[in-house]
Design an enzyme around this catalytic site. Structure first.
Site, mmCIF file in Angstrom:
data_model
loop_
_atom_site.group_PDB
_atom_site.id
_atom_site.type_symbol
_atom_site.label_atom_id
_atom_site.label_comp_id
_atom_site.label_asym_id
_atom_site.label_seq_id
_atom_site.Cartn_x
_atom_site.Cartn_y
_atom_site.Cartn_z
ATOM 1 N N LYS A 61 27.541 32.362 44.444
ATOM 2 C CA LYS A 61 28.127 33.082 43.295
ATOM 3 C C LYS A 61 28.708 32.069 42.305
ATOM 4 C CE LYS A 61 32.387 34.116 43.836
ATOM 5 N NZ LYS A 61 33.705 33.624 43.569
ATOM 6 N N THR B 181 37.881 33.386 41.965
ATOM 7 C CA THR B 181 37.010 32.520 41.167
ATOM 8 C C THR B 181 36.023 33.414 40.427
ATOM 9 O OG1 THR B 181 37.188 30.831 42.867
ATOM 10 C CG2 THR B 181 35.424 30.553 41.242
ATOM 11 N N LYS C 34 38.089 25.445 37.137
ATOM 12 C CA LYS C 34 37.800 25.795 38.539
ATOM 13 C C LYS C 34 36.295 25.677 38.823
ATOM 14 C CE LYS C 34 37.800 27.671 42.632
ATOM 15 N NZ LYS C 34 38.047 26.832 43.792
HETATM 16 P P1 NAP Z 1 36.660 37.102 51.454
HETATM 17 O O1 NAP Z 1 37.266 36.616 52.706
HETATM 18 O O2 NAP Z 1 35.246 37.506 51.427
HETATM 19 O O3 NAP Z 1 37.582 38.308 50.901
HETATM 20 C C1 NAP Z 1 37.203 39.028 49.765
HETATM 21 C C2 NAP Z 1 38.223 40.107 49.465
HETATM 22 O O4 NAP Z 1 37.766 40.856 48.318
HETATM 23 C C3 NAP Z 1 38.391 41.132 50.598
HETATM 24 O O5 NAP Z 1 39.730 41.544 50.618
HETATM 25 C C4 NAP Z 1 37.470 42.253 50.141
HETATM 26 O O6 NAP Z 1 37.815 43.519 50.683
HETATM 27 C C5 NAP Z 1 37.746 42.244 48.648
HETATM 28 N N1 NAP Z 1 36.704 42.941 47.906
HETATM 29 C C6 NAP Z 1 35.384 42.600 47.815
HETATM 30 N N2 NAP Z 1 34.728 43.488 47.027
HETATM 31 C C7 NAP Z 1 35.657 44.399 46.619
HETATM 32 C C8 NAP Z 1 35.596 45.536 45.783
HETATM 33 N N3 NAP Z 1 34.454 45.928 45.212
HETATM 34 N N4 NAP Z 1 36.749 46.241 45.577
HETATM 35 C C9 NAP Z 1 37.903 45.843 46.160
HETATM 36 N N5 NAP Z 1 38.037 44.769 46.955
HETATM 37 C C10 NAP Z 1 36.915 44.055 47.181
HETATM 38 O O7 NAP Z 1 36.788 35.998 50.279
HETATM 39 P P2 NAP Z 1 37.855 34.818 50.164
HETATM 40 O O8 NAP Z 1 37.294 33.619 50.840
HETATM 41 O O9 NAP Z 1 39.221 35.320 50.491
HETATM 42 O O10 NAP Z 1 37.731 34.529 48.575
HETATM 43 C C11 NAP Z 1 38.415 35.332 47.621
HETATM 44 C C12 NAP Z 1 38.250 34.667 46.249
HETATM 45 O O11 NAP Z 1 38.852 33.347 46.305
HETATM 46 C C13 NAP Z 1 36.798 34.447 45.835
HETATM 47 O O12 NAP Z 1 36.679 34.620 44.444
HETATM 48 C C14 NAP Z 1 36.531 33.002 46.219
HETATM 49 O O13 NAP Z 1 35.498 32.428 45.439
HETATM 50 C C15 NAP Z 1 37.890 32.355 45.947
HETATM 51 N N6 NAP Z 1 38.200 31.149 46.735
HETATM 52 C C16 NAP Z 1 37.903 31.074 48.063
HETATM 53 C C17 NAP Z 1 38.220 29.914 48.763
HETATM 54 C C18 NAP Z 1 37.871 29.768 50.238
HETATM 55 O O14 NAP Z 1 37.846 28.608 50.726
HETATM 56 N N7 NAP Z 1 37.631 30.830 50.979
HETATM 57 C C19 NAP Z 1 38.856 28.849 48.122
HETATM 58 C C20 NAP Z 1 39.191 28.961 46.772
HETATM 59 C C21 NAP Z 1 38.855 30.131 46.080
HETATM 60 P P3 NAP Z 1 37.146 43.994 52.094
HETATM 61 O O15 NAP Z 1 38.057 43.433 53.152
HETATM 62 O O16 NAP Z 1 37.156 45.464 52.015
HETATM 63 O O17 NAP Z 1 35.759 43.416 52.156
#
Ligand code: NAP
Length: 295
Positions: A242, A97, A173
Site C-alpha cells: 500500500k 500512513t 513519511k
Molecule cells: P493493523 O494491525 O492491520 O491494524 C489496522 C487497524 O485498522 C485495525 O484496528 C483494523 O480494524 C482497522 N481498520 C481496517 N479497515 C478498517 C475500516 N474499513 N474501518 C474501520 N477500521 C478499520 O495495522 P497496523 O500495523 O496497526 O498499522 C496501522 C497504520 O499504521 C497503517 O496505516 C500502517 O501503514 C501504519 N504503520 C504501521 C507500522 C507497523 O510497523 N505496523 C509502523 C508505522 C506505521 P480490525 O481490527 O477490525 O481489522
C-alpha cells in the site's frame, strides 16, 4: 493537556499506543471495527464504544490509527463516523500512513465543520510503539499542532513539525518508507553476493550494521534478511505494498521519477503473488534470493 481522548483502530500499532495513553492517566474511549480486539485495551481501563462517532466529543481530540486511506475516510465520513461529531474546535489527529491527498481532503472537510485535522504519521514498529519510542511527524494548523503535542510526547520520543500544509507529514513519511524498502532490497542483494561466495550472511549483516550502516534500519531488518526470517510480521507486506503504491502515486502526480520505487513495487507484487502478503514486508528480500538461485 487534554485528559480525555478518543482512539480508533486497535491493530498492531493502535493497541500499544492506547496502553501508553492509559499509563499516562488519560481517559480513553476506543472503537475498533472488530469489537473483540478491544479486549486488552478495556482490561487496561479504556472505555469501548460501539460506533466510531461515539469516541468523539464536541471540541475534543480523536486519534485514528487505521490501515489505509479507505478505512480512514470511512471512520470520518460514514454515518457513524467522527466527521460531524468533533464540532467546533475539535481535532482529528491522524496517525495512519495515508496519501498527502487524503490528508488535504480531510483537512478541508474538517475546516468546513469548524474542526482541525493534524496529520501525524509515525516511524517505528509495534515494539517501538510499546516502548514509547515512536518518531512522530506533524502537519496542519499551528494551534492544533501545539494542542496535540503533549499527546504525541506521550506516544513517542520526538515530534517533528513539518508544515502547516496538511499533506507535508505524509510526504515525509512516504519518503522514509521508500528509503527503508530500498535499504532492504540493497541488503538482500549484498547478502546474496556474500552467500554466493561462501560467506555467512549473518556475518555480512553484522559487519555492515556495526560499521558504515550502524542504524536501526540496517540492524533490525539486516538480521531478518540475513536469517531469512520473516514471520511473525511486525509490519505486514500488504501494508508495505500500500505504501509503495502511495509513493508511486505521489511520484506520478508531482512528476518525480522514482525508478527504484517501481522496482520495489514489483518485488512486493511478486511476493504477494507468491502468497506472502501477511509476512513481514522485509520478505520482499526473498525475491532477490530466488532470482539468485538461493531458495
Ligand atoms: P493493523 O494491525 O492491520 O491494524 C489496522 C487497524 O485498522 C485495525 O484496528 C483494523 O480494524 C482497522 N481498520 C481496517 N479497515 C478498517 C475500516 N474499513 N474501518 C474501520 N477500521 C478499520 O495495522 P497496523 O500495523 O496497526 O498499522 C496501522 C497504520 O499504521 C497503517 O496505516 C500502517 O501503514 C501504519 N504503520 C504501521 C507500522 C507497523 O510497523 N505496523 C509502523 C508505522 C506505521 P480490525 O481490527 O477490525 O481489522
Amino acid at each position: 493537556m487534554d485528559r480525555e481522548i478518543g482512539f480508533i483502530g486497535l491493530g498492531s500499532m493502535g493497541l500499544p499506543m492506547v496502553l501508553n495513553l492509559l499509563k499516562s492517566n488519560l481517559k480513553v474511549k476506543v472503537y475498533n471495527r472488530t469489537p473483540e480486539k478491544a479486549r486488552d485495551a478495556v482490561a487496561a481501563g479504556a472505555q469501548q464504544m460501539d460506533r466510531a462517532a461515539d469516541v468523539a466529543t464536541v471540541g475534543g481530540i480523536v486519534i485514528t490509527m487505521v490501515s489505509n486511506d479507505k478505512a480512514l475516510e470511512e471512520v470520518v465520513f460514514e454515518k457513524d463516523g467522527i466527521g460531524k461529531k468533533l464540532g467546533v474546535g475539535g481535532i482529528h489527529l491522524s496517525m495512519s500512513t495515508v496519501s498527502p491527498k487524503t490528508s488535504r481532503k480531510l483537512a478541508s472537510y474538517h475546516e468546513q465543520q469548524g474542526s482541525y485535522y493534524v496529520a501525524s504519521p509515525v516511524f517505528g514498529r509495534p515494539e517501538a510503539a510499546s516502548a514509547q519510542k515512536l518518531f512522530l511527524l506533524s502537519s496542519g494548523h499551528r494551534d492544533a499542532k501545539e494542542r496535540v503535542k503533549p499527546l504525541q510526547n506521550a506516544l513517542g520520543q520526538q515530534v517533528f513539525d513539518i508544515s502547516e500544509e496538511p499533506g507535508g507529514a505524509n510526504v515525509i513519511k512516504l519518503g522514509g518508507n521508500f528509503m527503508i524498502m530500498a535499504a532492504m532490497e540493497a541488503m538482500a542483494e549484498s547478502f546474496n553476493l556474500a552467500e554466493k561466495n561462501g560467506i555467512d550472511r549473518q556475518l555480512a549483516a553484522e559487519v555492515y550494521a556495526s560499521t558504515l550502516f550502524n542504524c536501526t534500519v540496517y540492524q533490525g531488518y539486516g538480521q531478518m534478511i540475513a536469517k531469512k526470517s520473516f514471520e511473525p510480521a511486525g509490519f505486514q507486506l500488504s501494508l508495505g505494498f500500500k505504501d509503495c503504491n502511495l509513493v508511486l502515486d505521489e511520484a506520478n502526480s508531482t512528476k518525480t521519477p522514482m525508478p527504484l520505487a517501481s522496482l520495489l513495487h514489483d518485488r512486493l507484487l511478486a511476493s504477494i503473488a507468491k502468497g506472502r502478503e501477511t509476512h513481514d514486508w522485509s520478505a520482499l528480500a526473498r525475491v532477490a534470493s530466488e532470482e539468485a538461485g538461493l531458495e
